[in-house]
Scaffold this active site. Structure first.
Site, short mmCIF file in Angstrom:
data_model
loop_
_atom_site.label_atom_id
_atom_site.label_comp_id
_atom_site.label_asym_id
_atom_site.label_seq_id
_atom_site.Cartn_x
_atom_site.Cartn_y
_atom_site.Cartn_z
N GLU A 103 0.83 -1.21 0.00
CA GLU A 103 0.00 0.00 0.00
C GLU A 103 0.86 1.25 0.00
OE1 GLU A 103 -2.69 1.35 -0.47
OE2 GLU A 103 -4.39 0.43 0.51
N ASP A 104 0.33 2.31 -0.57
CA ASP A 104 1.01 3.59 -0.52
C ASP A 104 0.78 4.28 0.82
OD1 ASP A 104 -1.70 3.94 -1.09
OD2 ASP A 104 -1.39 5.48 -2.60
N ASP A 107 -4.83 5.70 5.74
CA ASP A 107 -5.49 6.84 6.38
C ASP A 107 -6.37 6.31 7.52
OD1 ASP A 107 -4.75 9.29 4.96
OD2 ASP A 107 -5.76 8.43 3.23
N LYS A 135 -1.02 7.45 8.55
CA LYS A 135 -1.45 8.63 9.32
C LYS A 135 -2.09 8.14 10.62
CE LYS A 135 -2.66 11.44 5.28
NZ LYS A 135 -3.80 12.12 4.62
N PHE A 156 -3.34 16.27 3.85
CA PHE A 156 -3.54 15.69 2.54
C PHE A 156 -2.22 15.74 1.78
CE2 PHE A 156 -4.92 15.29 -1.84
CZ PHE A 156 -5.75 14.18 -1.72
N VAL A 157 -1.71 14.55 1.44
CA VAL A 157 -0.40 14.45 0.81
C VAL A 157 -0.50 13.90 -0.61
CG1 VAL A 157 0.88 14.24 2.97
CG2 VAL A 157 0.05 12.18 1.83
N ASP A 163 -2.20 10.86 -5.29
CA ASP A 163 -2.69 11.89 -6.19
C ASP A 163 -3.75 12.77 -5.54
OD1 ASP A 163 -5.65 11.04 -7.82
OD2 ASP A 163 -4.81 9.82 -6.23
#
Length: 183
Positions: A103-104, A107, A135, A156-157, A163
């Protein structure tokens, strides 16, 4: 794309490309040690995990198999809806396989918690998670991540696959997106 080229769109670079590559090499050594003698199936979560999966797979020394799954709980927004939809399922039978979800970012943990349960229900030998970013302040459910890159603030990154409205994925670093871009 480099952060300096779009600095008006960003407020801060959180993790540089060099730090990402160093961390992925470290995680690859741990994965190799933990899975010695066993074949791993890397399951990338599209689209955000493309960069992480590619670089992690290249860093791993033994042969690995790869497959991709696309799930969504965001749409075009900046917060998870919590409702998971499968957009593309796996092509591989998971029975008896050692699966490593790549996973990137984590959240709320809602999507990943659902995905973990879904893959475990398919007869896997094991399922673990490798995530570049997490996070902790955004977590709504507890998800055990065996291989973690970086904890970051609840902002928000974008970048390195992450994206906003299909933009910024090719930013080499991970940076906080300036609010004026998405407000």
């Amino acid at each position: 794309m480099y952060a300096r080229e779009i600095e008006a769109d960003l407020t801060e670079v959180l993790v540089t490309e060099a730090q990402i590559q160093e961390k992925l090499a470290e995680l690859a050594r741990r994965i190799e040690a933990d899975y010695e003698g066993r074949e791993i199936l890397l399951v990338g979560v599209l689209k955000g995990a493309v960069m992480v999966m590619a670089d992690l797979a290249r860093e791993l020394r033994p042969h690995v198999r790869t497959d991709w799954m696309a799930v969504s709980s965001y749409g075009a927004g900046t917060e998870s809806s919590g409702v998971v939809r499968i957009l593309k399922d796996l092509d591989t039978d998971l029975t008896g396989r050692h699966v490593l979800i790549v996973e990137d970012i984590i959240d709320s943990g809602l999507t990943l918690s659902w995905l973990l349960a879904n893959l475990k229900s398919r007869g896997t030998a094991s399922v673990e998670i490798c995530a570049l970013l997490r996070k902790p302040d955004a977590a709504r459910v507890d998800v055990t991540v065996k291989y973690l890159g970086f904890d970051i603030p609840n902002q928000f990154v974008v970048g390195y696959g992450l994206d906003y409205a299909e933009r910024y994925r090719n930013l080499r670093d991970v940076a906080i997106l300036a609010p004026h871009i998405y407000s």
